[in-house]
Design an enzyme around this catalytic site. Sequence first.
Site, PDB file in Angstrom:
ATOM      1  N   GLU A  21      36.456 -35.556 -18.794  1.00  0.00           N
ATOM      2  CA  GLU A  21      35.774 -36.839 -18.614  1.00  0.00           C
ATOM      3  C   GLU A  21      36.773 -38.001 -18.585  1.00  0.00           C
ATOM      4  O   GLU A  21      36.651 -38.920 -17.781  1.00  0.00           O
ATOM      5  CB  GLU A  21      34.757 -37.050 -19.738  1.00  0.00           C
ATOM      6  N   TYR A  53      37.166 -68.451 -19.749  1.00  0.00           N
ATOM      7  CA  TYR A  53      36.439 -67.180 -19.723  1.00  0.00           C
ATOM      8  C   TYR A  53      36.978 -66.232 -18.658  1.00  0.00           C
ATOM      9  O   TYR A  53      36.859 -65.016 -18.798  1.00  0.00           O
ATOM     10  CB  TYR A  53      34.930 -67.383 -19.595  1.00  0.00           C
ATOM     11  N   GLU A  73      33.040 -46.736 -29.205  1.00  0.00           N
ATOM     12  CA  GLU A  73      33.193 -47.532 -30.429  1.00  0.00           C
ATOM     13  C   GLU A  73      34.627 -48.041 -30.558  1.00  0.00           C
ATOM     14  O   GLU A  73      34.858 -49.192 -30.926  1.00  0.00           O
ATOM     15  CB  GLU A  73      32.831 -46.701 -31.670  1.00  0.00           C
ATOM     16  N   LYS A  98      28.370 -47.386 -21.506  1.00  0.00           N
ATOM     17  CA  LYS A  98      28.892 -46.324 -20.646  1.00  0.00           C
ATOM     18  C   LYS A  98      27.766 -46.015 -19.663  1.00  0.00           C
ATOM     19  O   LYS A  98      26.726 -45.467 -20.038  1.00  0.00           O
ATOM     20  CB  LYS A  98      29.240 -45.097 -21.471  1.00  0.00           C
TER      21      LYS A  98
END
Length: 117
Positions: A21, A53, A73, A98
Amino acid sequence: MDKIILKGIRFHGHHGVPEAERHVGGHYEVDATLHRPLTNPGNTDALTDTVDYAEVVSRIIEIGTQQSFQLIEALAEKIATTILEQFAVDAVHLIVKKLRPPIEQPIDYFAVEIFRK
């Protein structure tokens, strides 16, 4: 507290637990809310008195595309820490998604949501 809100920052990154992955990569989306007073830039109309930004977006994409994490995380934590260290904000709220995760069940996304100050 005032906020600068950045929604839908998308990139292709190489994150995930299985090596395959991480090798193929996947699509991610980040929503970031930057907490800081905005009275002064509201009065001065000067970019130097606020957070650029576009620079924050560039940094998020750089982290997401040039680093690799097993967990979203960890990706979220790295983005939050970097924003707090490099930009004049008091706190950051992130949602890291995701998109279309590689699992059998149909699902739009997995996400984590964190708040750091």
